[in-house]
Enzyme design. Structure first.
Site, PDB file in Angstrom:
ATOM      1  N   SER A  57      52.062 -87.551 -29.787  1.00  0.00           N
ATOM      2  CA  SER A  57      53.490 -87.343 -29.522  1.00  0.00           C
ATOM      3  C   SER A  57      53.818 -87.938 -28.164  1.00  0.00           C
ATOM      4  CB  SER A  57      53.818 -85.849 -29.502  1.00  0.00           C
ATOM      5  OG  SER A  57      53.417 -85.276 -28.267  1.00  0.00           O
ATOM      6  N   ASP A  58      55.097 -88.079 -27.864  1.00  0.00           N
ATOM      7  CA  ASP A  58      55.490 -88.384 -26.491  1.00  0.00           C
ATOM      8  C   ASP A  58      55.433 -87.064 -25.703  1.00  0.00           C
ATOM      9  OD1 ASP A  58      56.434 -89.704 -24.229  1.00  0.00           O
ATOM     10  OD2 ASP A  58      57.793 -90.958 -25.375  1.00  0.00           O
ATOM     11  N   CYS A  59      55.733 -87.130 -24.393  1.00  0.00           N
ATOM     12  CA  CYS A  59      55.454 -85.990 -23.516  1.00  0.00           C
ATOM     13  C   CYS A  59      56.726 -85.196 -23.157  1.00  0.00           C
ATOM     14  CB  CYS A  59      54.815 -86.462 -22.219  1.00  0.00           C
ATOM     15  SG  CYS A  59      53.421 -87.595 -22.445  1.00  0.00           S
ATOM     16  N   ASP A  60      56.989 -84.090 -23.670  1.00  0.00           N
ATOM     17  CA  ASP A  60      56.404 -83.388 -24.796  1.00  0.00           C
ATOM     18  C   ASP A  60      57.451 -83.375 -25.907  1.00  0.00           C
ATOM     19  OD1 ASP A  60      55.635 -81.455 -26.640  1.00  0.00           O
ATOM     20  OD2 ASP A  60      55.023 -79.997 -25.163  1.00  0.00           O
ATOM     21  N   SER A  61      57.309 -84.290 -26.831  1.00  0.00           N
ATOM     22  CA  SER A  61      58.367 -84.387 -27.834  1.00  0.00           C
ATOM     23  C   SER A  61      58.437 -83.176 -28.755  1.00  0.00           C
ATOM     24  CB  SER A  61      58.313 -85.704 -28.606  1.00  0.00           C
ATOM     25  OG  SER A  61      57.032 -86.128 -28.869  1.00  0.00           O
TER      26      SER A  61
END
Ligand SMILES: *[C@@H]1O[C@H](CO)[C@@H](O)[C@H](O)[C@H]1NC(C)=O
Ligand SMILES: *[C@@H]1O[C@H](CO)[C@@H](O)[C@H](O)[C@H]1NC(C)=O
Ligand SMILES: *[C@@H]1O[C@H](CO)[C@@H](O)[C@H](O)[C@H]1NC(C)=O
Ligand SMILES: *[C@@H]1O[C@H](CO)[C@@H](O)[C@H](O)[C@H]1NC(C)=O
Ligand SMILES: *[C@@H]1O[C@H](CO)[C@@H](O)[C@H](O)[C@H]1NC(C)=O
Ligand SMILES: *[C@@H]1O[C@H](CO)[C@@H](O)[C@H](O)[C@H]1NC(C)=O
Ligand SMILES: *[C@@H]1O[C@H](CO)[C@@H](O)[C@H](O)[C@H]1NC(C)=O
Ligand SMILES: *[C@@H]1O[C@H](CO)[C@@H](O)[C@H](O)[C@H]1NC(C)=O
Ligand SMILES: *[C@@H]1O[C@H](CO)[C@@H](O)[C@H](O)[C@H]1NC(C)=O
Ligand SMILES: *[C@@H]1O[C@H](CO)[C@@H](O)[C@H](O)[C@H]1NC(C)=O
Ligand SMILES: *[C@@H]1O[C@H](CO)[C@@H](O)[C@H](O)[C@H]1NC(C)=O
Length: 772
Positions: free
Chosen positions: A298-302
């Site tokens: 995930s992206d941070c934090d998606s």
């Protein structure tokens, strides 16, 4: 002295020594993190997952079997929990190496006494402008050396969340600078070369990784914070056609061609669904169709964004379950650690799904050697501080910037400057002495900086004037001084443009003019100057520089991108003719009206006549451009001559198939007919100038408009050749009809149009007819 004796005579010394050794290795300051440290703990030998003669699958199967649910959920987040009983330390997944090792991710840092800095290459958009695939690869390979060296020094991880292969579809995007531009073919080629350069194991073992790369942000991200829309709330509405022919191809290439170890899903929603919770995108496409060999992060934090900003589900447990069920393996952040256990207990997600995630993550670490014991005994064990910021690595940064620099205007051959005529040079502008501005987003601490002023001053006597206090250039107070300098000097170099205060992650531009009063400074300085005036634009995105383009007093314009730590040296090399520029714009430079009339949140690539929407990028935008995609001059001239290309191509399709020759206008580009359906295009390129130079040969096609909303033009392939004065070389392209000449229809299927396709190389045009 025998060891026994030391032990008897200096017991305290030995204790201190042992303590220090332990402390240093455990505190991890000088030694890397790794599992299966059999030297320290021989009992770990019992574990099959520590047995390097077994394959990764078997090893990870053994490991996951031994783990409790709590240990598993602590292993699917970016800072994992250590598992002492299994000899596994905490591992930080988040490192970055977009254009050099960066400390943007929490698992990498610089420290004066360990590794103070790493080589900072030009921001990706400028490197992409070189259209040189071997350069992309070479940079990544050098970066992976510095990365391994930093890992060995205990200051970096092994998994790097680079490159960014989103399409630069709007000039205002603050992260456009991180990407290889607007074209899916160039972006794919860049991504493949960069991933291979980072990952390829030096022993040729395809199962091993040197460092892990990650292609991000999947998918249709392309907006950070524009007026009232930000990336955490943006719902990208994208047609199947645009998704398949523009947004997704670079990700597909990353996985299918480059074997990237990871894909990262983005923050935004795509057609109403958060990408990190979308099974069709993750499980079905990336894992299923493309067969990702690695982990999805995930992206941070998606996940937190899904819950808090997007209000995707009522509970964070449900969000965790959705993401895992969709195919997510790793969470940058701690949502999965906090909520997965309960999600399993509530039956929202099965433990087997968590096992899949742990497996994908740990297999990647196994391929990186993390479970093979002390890395100093392994293949990269000798790399250390001495391999970071080497002279050669820094020279490559200068070379990359030189190869990317784009010459946009050069009236009367005013460039290169001849040092015997130019005794003094006025160097003017808020970026004239730029340092940090040169390295842009996702940079680290560079080894050093060579600013434009420094680079130019090494060649000639300079007079330096800021002109404006900063790139925002709100005041004209310092203009007089700048004009005086221009009037005194034999020539002027203006270094204008942007820095991270204008375009960056989390911040999109509102307009695409030179910021503030920069245009006024440029024209006043040009008016006052007595010699040639060279305007250098330092920026990530394109600029409306129409005023300068039309001003005859401004004799040359150069785009220097964000040129990295050696940018000033590269600029000087080009200005004084030590290097013949050959970069080409990897994105369209639009007029200001584009930013005034087009909504940045409109993701459509295609124009729409009924709404007046002009479309995006050279493939669909037919309006005026300040400088088009692929534009770039040289100090030489190159001519192309066609040597060989077919006029007709027969497609061996049967009447029995859905396509019969009288009614059929296109055919399926994934069927059997595609096997070995290709043709050659050979051309001769001649350098008719007096300087040797590198020239990019771009092969475009104009497909027949048979499939609704086809691009009017598309890049099929490109090659770069180096030619001395009056040298010539033949360049051959092998065109795979289905892969390269196809277009995507409204349902998202790739098809090849029958009829006349026009091929274009420079001024050369050639028509080829496809028929059954
Ligand atoms: C490691 O695996 C190999 C292959 O199965 C086996 O021969 C060897 O005994 C194992 N080593 C240990 C220490 O268990
Ligand atoms: C840098 O590393 C040294 C040696 O481990 C340590 O003493 C120091 O605190 C570190 N400095 C920073 C700023 O992290
Ligand atoms: C491409 O880049 C490589 C690496 O810097 C360089 O050796 C090569 O000459 C470049 N190719 C051309 C055609 O300029
Ligand atoms: C991709 O990676 C896997 C390792 O897990 C390897 O088995 C495979 O050969 C690689 N494929 C290519 C084309 O390199
Ligand atoms: C977006 O920009 C606005 C105005 O500059 C700012 O107030 C807001 O905090 C930004 N939002 C994000 C998510 O960065
Ligand atoms: C996870 O739990 C930790 C510790 O309670 C807390 O600090 C953190 O904010 C939590 N993260 C999320 C995304 O809820
Ligand atoms: C868990 O697995 C069982 C058996 O395969 C299946 O019936 C069930 O739907 C799964 N639960 C979830 C939440 O996917
Ligand atoms: C240029 O910038 C460097 C680094 O910030 C600084 O040390 C130097 O004094 C500047 N040069 C001038 C002439 O202002
Ligand atoms: C063009 O815009 C109109 C009005 O919004 C819309 O109905 C139509 O579907 C659009 N056409 C295309 C090809 O997107
Ligand atoms: C054409 O049809 C014949 C008979 O149906 C088949 O054997 C042949 O493979 C087909 N050719 C192609 C290119 O599909
Ligand atoms: C195209 O051909 C492939 C392979 O024969 C097939 O799987 C696919 O369904 C076809 N697509 C269309 C749109 O006909």
């Amino acid at each position: 002295m025998p060891f026994q004796e030391i032990r008897q005579r200096f017991p305290l010394l030995l204790i201190i020594f042992t303590f220090l050794a332990r402390f240093l290795s455990i505190s991890g300051q000088h030694t890397p993190r790794y599992a299966c440290d059999i030297d320290q703990n021989p009992s770990l030998k019992e574990f099959a997952f520590c047995n390097t003669s077994l394959d990764a699958k078997t090893r990870v199967g053994d490991l996951v079997k031994r783990m409790t649910l709590k240990e598993k959920v602590g292993s699917i987040v970016s800072v994992t929990d250590k598992i002492d009983r299994l000899g596994i330390p905490s591992y930080g997944w988040w490192s970055e190496a977009l254009h050099g090792v960066s400390d943007t991710g929490s698992a990498t840092w610089f420290n004066k006494s360990i590794v103070p800095g790493a080589t900072s290459y030009p921001q990706v958009i400028l490197t992409a402008a070189s259209f040189n695939e071997s350069l992309f690869y070479t940079i990544a390979k050098v970066v992976s050396n510095e990365a391994r060296a930093m890992y060995n020094s205990g200051v970096a991880g092994l998994t790097f969340w680079s490159p960014n292969v989103n399409i630069f579809r709007d000039p205002r995007w603050g992260r456009g600078q991180e990407t290889p531009g607007e074209d899916p073919v160039l972006t794919s080629r860049y991504g493949v070369a960069y991933v291979k350069g980072l990952q390829e194991s030096e022993d040729g073992d395809k199962d091993r990784l040197k460092v892990g790369a990650c292609c991000k942000h999947y998918t249709a991200y392309d907006l950070d914070n524009w007026t009232s829309v930000d990336r955490f709330h943006f719902n990208a509405i994208v047609t199947n056609q645009d998704l398949e022919d523009t947004y997704n191809p670079p990700f597909k290439s990353c996985v299918v061609e480059a074997n990237a170890s990871s894909i990262m899903c983005s923050f935004n929603k795509l057609n109403g669904k958060p990408t990190c919770g979308d099974k069709e995108l993750l499980g079905d496409t990336v894992r299923g169709q493309w067969k990702l060999n690695g982990y999805i992060s995930s992206d941070c934090d998606s996940l937190e964004v899904m819950f808090k900003d997007q209000r995707w589900e009522k509970t964070p447990e449900q969000v965790a379950a959705d993401a895992l069920n969709a195919g997510l393996d790793l969470n940058c952040g701690d949502s999965l650690k906090n909520f997965t256990e309960n999600a399993v207990k509530k039956g929202l997600v099965n433990e087997s799904v968590v096992d899949r995630a742990v497996t994908n993550n740990f297999v990647t670490l196994m391929r990186l050697g993390f479970f093979d014991g002390n890395p100093s005994k392994q293949i990269y064990g000798k790399l250390g501080k001495k391999d970071v910021c080497t002279q050669a690595n820094q020279e490559l940064a200068r070379e990359a910037a030189r190869q990317g620099l784009v010459l946009l205007k050069n009236s009367l051959g005013s460039l290169p400057l001849v040092s015997s005529y130019i005794k003094s040079l006025a160097v003017i502008g808020p970026n004239a002495n730029a340092t940090e501005a040169m390295i842009g987003n996702y940079a680290g601490v560079p080894c050093k900086y060579t600013s434009p002023l420094k680079g130019l001053s090494d060649s000639v006597k300079t007079l330096y004037e800021l002109g404006c206090t900063d790139v925002k250039c709100a005041s004209t107070e310092m203009f007089e001084r700048a004009k005086n300098a221009a009037a005194t000097a034999d020539a002027v170099v203006l270094v204008m443009g942007t820095d991270l205060s204008i375009e960056r992650e989390g911040f999109d531009r509102a307009e695409i003019d030179l910021p503030g009063q920069q245009n006024l400074l440029v024209s006043e300085v040009a008016y006052a100057a007595r010699g040639p005036v060279i305007l250098a634009i330092m920026s990530g995105g394109g600029m409306d520089v129409t005023l300068a383009k039309c001003n005859p007093k401004i004799t040359s314009i150069l785009w220097v991108g964000l040129p990295g730590q050696e940018g000033g040296g590269a600029l000087a090399d080009v200005v004084f003719g030590r290097y013949n520029p050959g970069g080409r714009l990897p994105m369209t430079w639009y007029p200001r009206s584009y930013a005034e009339s087009v909504s940045m949140s409109n993701m459509n690539m295609r124009a729409n006549a009924s709404t007046g929407y002009p479309g995006r990028t050279y493939r669909f935008y037919r309006g005026e451009a300040v400088y088009p995609f692929g534009y770039g001059l040289s100090y030489s001239l190159y001519v192309h001559r066609l040597l060989k290309a077919p006029k007709h191509l027969s497609i061996p399709l049967n009447n029995t198939q859905t396509c019969s020759s009288s009614t059929c206008k296109s055919f399926n580009a994934t069927g059997n007919v595609c096997n070995a359906l290709s043709f050659d295009v050979d051309i001769m390129v001649t350098n008719i100038g007096q300087m040797s130079g590198s020239h990019t040969v771009m092969l475009f096609s104009y497909p027949p408009q048979v499939i609704y909303n086809s691009p009017h033009k598309q890049l099929l392939d490109f090659k770069k050749v180096r030619l001395g004065p009056w040298d010539r070389a033949s360049v051959s392209f092998k065109i795979d009809v289905c892969k390269q000449m196809s277009v995507v229809d409204e349902d998202g299927n790739r098809r090849v149009a029958l009829g006349q396709h026009i091929l274009q190389i420079g001024d050369l045009k050639h028509s080829i007819s496809l028929r059954i």
